[in-house]
Design an enzyme around this catalytic site. Structure first.
Site, PDB file in Angstrom:
ATOM      1  N   TYR A 152       0.815  -1.208   0.000  1.00  0.00           N
ATOM      2  CA  TYR A 152       0.000   0.000   0.000  1.00  0.00           C
ATOM      3  C   TYR A 152       0.857   1.270   0.000  1.00  0.00           C
ATOM      4  O   TYR A 152       1.934   1.301   0.585  1.00  0.00           O
ATOM      5  CB  TYR A 152      -0.914   0.052   1.229  1.00  0.00           C
ATOM      6  N   LEU A 155     -18.349  -0.395   1.316  1.00  0.00           N
ATOM      7  CA  LEU A 155     -19.238   0.552   0.631  1.00  0.00           C
ATOM      8  C   LEU A 155     -19.115   0.436  -0.891  1.00  0.00           C
ATOM      9  O   LEU A 155     -19.617   1.286  -1.621  1.00  0.00           O
ATOM     10  CB  LEU A 155     -18.929   1.992   1.057  1.00  0.00           C
ATOM     11  N   GLY A 209     -24.213   6.763  -0.852  1.00  0.00           N
ATOM     12  CA  GLY A 209     -25.013   7.913  -1.275  1.00  0.00           C
ATOM     13  C   GLY A 209     -24.519   8.512  -2.578  1.00  0.00           C
ATOM     14  O   GLY A 209     -24.484   9.731  -2.749  1.00  0.00           O
TER      15      GLY A 209
END
Length: 328
Positions: free
Chosen positions: A53, A218, A225
């Protein structure tokens, strides 16, 4: 903050895991420190990273891998919080251009662990995850290498990531005659719109006592959203726009459902994962410190059976666990 045991182990971890894949790639060091400060102050004690990462995840590209671990190491030195954090990192991905600079040979596991310890400025890794299955290395070699690290005190627990259910079973079957604890956790892609692991991975985790740590809870922002953000004029990547076009009717129903409940879509998606008793802690990956409180709200949400049923209707899973999902 709520805490739970990591699978069948005696290790207690927070119900949310701080993911640090953005550190060094989209989040600079100062903001990464702010995120870790805020997460730690909120009670999150499980931090997840990986050796690769921090930038382009290939060693033949501009140097970037390892930066996330370096940020965390410098934060440990500054904060003095190492002993209060359950630290997870990973091994498997290419960390150099040599033929043995990747995967799960005993040689690479040993070298990758030493390099991670140096970058993280610590003497041990609490949970050492295999980032992917290595189809070319036998389990006798992998477990022997991990056993040595455990005996040396450099690794406390071992986990898997992106394993199939049968691979978890094979790993545990190979660990048992060695009188080795084996795997205590699995990291898998799991969210409302990606539920394939319900077929065999989740049953395997439950059977073998592994805690499930979902990544991308998500869907890369898909369940956070995204339609509202689109209406507010925020930029959306082409791949996300394609996903939105394909699933617009589901997204509209989902975001309307969340508004009717009075909760943010991201918090509902995390709360849905947390209701599953196999799930230990979804990995949240805020890009800024201001995004963190949105995830913490999920801990305050309790979903009724009726609510869960409505979410299943919007985002249907694979039909249950195998083989009943597709056979008698």
């Amino acid at each position: 903050m709520q805490y739970t045991y990591l699978g069948r182990s005696g290790l207690r971890v927070s119900r949310l895991c701080l993911g640090t894949m953005n550190f060094g790639m989209v989040t600079d060091e100062a903001e990464s420190f702010r995120i870790m400060d805020k997460a730690f102050a909120s009670g999150i004690n499980l931090f997840d990273t990986a050796d690769v990462y921090g930038g382009p995840q290939a060693p033949d590209m501009e140097k970037g891998f390892g930066i996330s671990e370096e940020f965390i190491g410098r934060w440990f030195r500054k904060s003095g919080a190492r002993d209060q954090v359950v630290l997870a990192t990973k091994v498997y991905q290419p960390m150099g251009t040599g033929p043995n600079d990747r995967h799960l040979s005993a040689l690479h596991i040993r070298k990758a662990c030493e390099d991670s310890l140096r970058r993280l400025q610590t003497d041990h890794i609490d949970i050492y995850f295999m980032h992917h299955i290595d189809r070319s290395t036998p389990w006798e070699e992998i477990w022997q290498a991990m056993e040595i690290l455990v005996q040396q005190g450099k690794v406390l627990y071992v986990g898997s990531s992106n394993f199939a259910g049968w691979q978890i079973a094979t790993a545990q079957g190979a660990a048992l005659p060695r009188h080795f604890l084996g795997l205590v956790a699995e990291q898998s892609l799991y969210n409302l719109s990606s539920r394939t692991v319900e077929l065999e991975v989740i049953p395997a985790c439950r059977h073998y006592g592994l805690g499930l740590i979902p990544w991308s809870p998500l869907g890369g922002g898909f369940l956070g959203g995204v339609l509202r953000k689109e209406a507010e004029g925020r930029r959306t990547a082409p791949a996300m726009r394609q996903m939105m076009a394909k699933h617009r009717s589901q997204l509209e129903a989902y975001e309307l459902f969340c508004r009717e409940l009075g909760w943010e879509a991201a918090a509902v998606a995390l709360a849905w994962l947390l209701h599953n008793p196999v799930v230990t802690a979804p990995i949240i990956g805020p890009r800024t410190a201001e995004q963190l409180p949105q995830s913490l709200k999920a801990l305050e949400i309790s979903l009724s059976e009726d609510m869960l049923g409505k979410l299943d209707a919007i985002w249907p899973g694979p039909g249950g666990e195998a083989p009943e999902a597709y056979a008698w």
